[in-house]
Design a protein around this motif. Sequence first.
Motif, mmCIF file in Angstrom:
data_model
loop_
_atom_site.group_PDB
_atom_site.id
_atom_site.type_symbol
_atom_site.label_atom_id
_atom_site.label_comp_id
_atom_site.label_asym_id
_atom_site.label_seq_id
_atom_site.Cartn_x
_atom_site.Cartn_y
_atom_site.Cartn_z
ATOM 1 N N LEU A 1 42.119 77.625 -24.180
ATOM 2 C CA LEU A 1 42.075 77.182 -22.787
ATOM 3 C C LEU A 1 41.979 75.661 -22.679
ATOM 4 N N THR A 2 41.326 75.033 -23.618
ATOM 5 C CA THR A 2 41.124 73.586 -23.560
ATOM 6 C C THR A 2 42.441 72.838 -23.754
ATOM 7 N N LEU A 3 43.274 73.313 -24.678
ATOM 8 C CA LEU A 3 44.594 72.696 -24.846
ATOM 9 C C LEU A 3 45.468 72.946 -23.624
ATOM 10 N N TRP A 4 45.376 74.155 -23.072
ATOM 11 C CA TRP A 4 46.120 74.477 -21.852
ATOM 12 C C TRP A 4 45.715 73.518 -20.732
ATOM 13 N N LEU A 5 44.420 73.322 -20.567
ATOM 14 C CA LEU A 5 43.921 72.404 -19.551
ATOM 15 C C LEU A 5 44.424 70.984 -19.802
ATOM 16 N N THR A 6 44.430 70.540 -21.037
ATOM 17 C CA THR A 6 44.959 69.226 -21.382
ATOM 18 C C THR A 6 46.410 69.098 -20.937
ATOM 19 N N THR B 1 41.209 91.189 -23.685
ATOM 20 C CA THR B 1 41.658 89.803 -23.694
ATOM 21 C C THR B 1 40.531 88.943 -24.240
ATOM 22 N N VAL B 2 40.856 88.129 -25.235
ATOM 23 C CA VAL B 2 39.897 87.205 -25.832
ATOM 24 C C VAL B 2 40.431 85.800 -25.596
ATOM 25 N N LEU B 3 39.593 84.946 -25.015
ATOM 26 C CA LEU B 3 39.980 83.574 -24.715
ATOM 27 C C LEU B 3 39.098 82.610 -25.490
ATOM 28 N N VAL B 4 39.700 81.570 -26.043
ATOM 29 C CA VAL B 4 38.985 80.550 -26.800
ATOM 30 C C VAL B 4 38.963 79.267 -25.987
ATOM 31 N N ALA B 5 37.813 78.590 -25.974
ATOM 32 C CA ALA B 5 37.707 77.298 -25.297
ATOM 33 C C ALA B 5 36.693 76.421 -26.015
ATOM 34 N N ASN B 6 36.932 75.127 -25.963
ATOM 35 C CA ASN B 6 35.967 74.172 -26.492
ATOM 36 C C ASN B 6 34.881 73.944 -25.457
ATOM 37 N N GLU B 7 33.663 73.839 -25.929
ATOM 38 C CA GLU B 7 32.562 73.425 -25.062
ATOM 39 C C GLU B 7 32.492 71.915 -25.177
ATOM 40 N N THR B 8 32.945 71.223 -24.141
ATOM 41 C CA THR B 8 33.045 69.763 -24.182
ATOM 42 C C THR B 8 31.867 69.061 -23.520
ATOM 43 N N LEU C 1 28.692 68.975 -24.248
ATOM 44 C CA LEU C 1 27.501 68.715 -25.048
ATOM 45 C C LEU C 1 27.433 67.289 -25.595
ATOM 46 N N GLY C 2 28.488 66.514 -25.362
ATOM 47 C CA GLY C 2 28.530 65.161 -25.895
ATOM 48 C C GLY C 2 28.133 64.127 -24.867
ATOM 49 N N ILE C 3 28.448 62.894 -25.185
ATOM 50 C CA ILE C 3 28.125 61.781 -24.299
ATOM 51 C C ILE C 3 29.070 61.762 -23.096
ATOM 52 N N VAL C 4 28.684 61.042 -22.059
ATOM 53 C CA VAL C 4 29.555 60.871 -20.895
ATOM 54 C C VAL C 4 30.700 59.947 -21.319
ATOM 55 N N PRO C 5 31.949 60.401 -21.148
ATOM 56 C CA PRO C 5 33.086 59.572 -21.562
ATOM 57 C C PRO C 5 33.139 58.248 -20.806
ATOM 58 N N ASP C 6 33.780 57.256 -21.427
ATOM 59 C CA ASP C 6 33.808 55.914 -20.844
ATOM 60 C C ASP C 6 35.024 55.640 -19.969
ATOM 61 N N ASN C 7 35.890 56.659 -19.749
ATOM 62 C CA ASN C 7 37.046 56.400 -18.895
ATOM 63 C C ASN C 7 37.274 57.573 -17.946
ATOM 64 N N ALA C 8 37.986 57.307 -16.869
ATOM 65 C CA ALA C 8 38.144 58.279 -15.783
ATOM 66 C C ALA C 8 38.882 59.540 -16.229
ATOM 67 N N LEU C 9 39.953 59.390 -17.023
ATOM 68 C CA LEU C 9 40.709 60.573 -17.455
ATOM 69 C C LEU C 9 39.836 61.480 -18.324
ATOM 70 N N ALA C 10 39.102 60.907 -19.238
ATOM 71 C CA ALA C 10 38.233 61.703 -20.109
ATOM 72 C C ALA C 10 37.129 62.385 -19.309
ATOM 73 N N ARG C 11 36.569 61.699 -18.326
ATOM 74 C CA ARG C 11 35.542 62.325 -17.481
ATOM 75 C C ARG C 11 36.148 63.450 -16.650
ATOM 76 N N ARG C 12 37.351 63.235 -16.131
ATOM 77 C CA ARG C 12 38.017 64.294 -15.363
ATOM 78 C C ARG C 12 38.282 65.506 -16.249
ATOM 79 N N PHE C 13 38.723 65.254 -17.483
ATOM 80 C CA PHE C 13 38.963 66.346 -18.428
ATOM 81 C C PHE C 13 37.674 67.112 -18.704
ATOM 82 N N ASP D 1 34.916 67.307 -16.974
ATOM 83 C CA ASP D 1 34.467 68.020 -15.777
ATOM 84 C C ASP D 1 35.341 69.243 -15.497
ATOM 85 N N SER D 2 36.657 69.092 -15.644
ATOM 86 C CA SER D 2 37.581 70.216 -15.422
ATOM 87 C C SER D 2 37.355 71.320 -16.446
ATOM 88 N N ALA D 3 37.120 70.932 -17.693
ATOM 89 C CA ALA D 3 36.856 71.928 -18.739
ATOM 90 C C ALA D 3 35.563 72.685 -18.440
#
Length: 172
Positions: free
Chosen positions: A85-90, A116-123, A125-137, A139-141
């Motif tokens: 799901l994480t790659l799909w979201l990307t 149906t089995v779905l795989v997703a990264n838990e994103t 748990l890390g630090i708050v990203p330093d750019n808008a696209l990464a933060r949007r990703f 949050d969307s994930a």
Amino acid sequence: MSVTLVLGGARSGKSALAERLTRASGPAPVYLATAQAWDDEMRARIEQHRADRAGQGWHTVESPLAMPAALAAVPETAPVLVDCLTLWLTNLLLGEADIESATRALLAALDRAGDTVLVANETGLGIVPDNALARRFRDSAGRLNQQIAARADHVVFVAAGLPLVLKGAPAL
């Protein structure tokens, strides 16, 4: 039947667990792959994944963007693994697609007779990203994972190859 969400970090063992769960669900499993080859390294990874599945009875469908439609087109009773799901979201984010609409389509496609089995990264748990696209990703994930987890019968978090059941009790 059932929907299982398998979450974890990179190289946590989540895909291996998801493959075992899907193969245990019945014959002729479908592997719905969402990766896109954006560069040579990713092309090599995709080729390695294809080679790893070869001869194991998987029917692979590659659908980096229209994954909900591809899932809906799978035979109703076939077990399906969606990785991931994480790659799909990307792909959706980079293609400037309507993520809310795509998420609704995915949730509707989960109403099927087969497991149906779905795989997703838990994103989250890390630090708050330093750019808008990464933060949007990130949050969307997080929102996507929450919506799928709410719909899922089973949710498993994997760390260091060890599964931790968060919801339901899939046959591990």
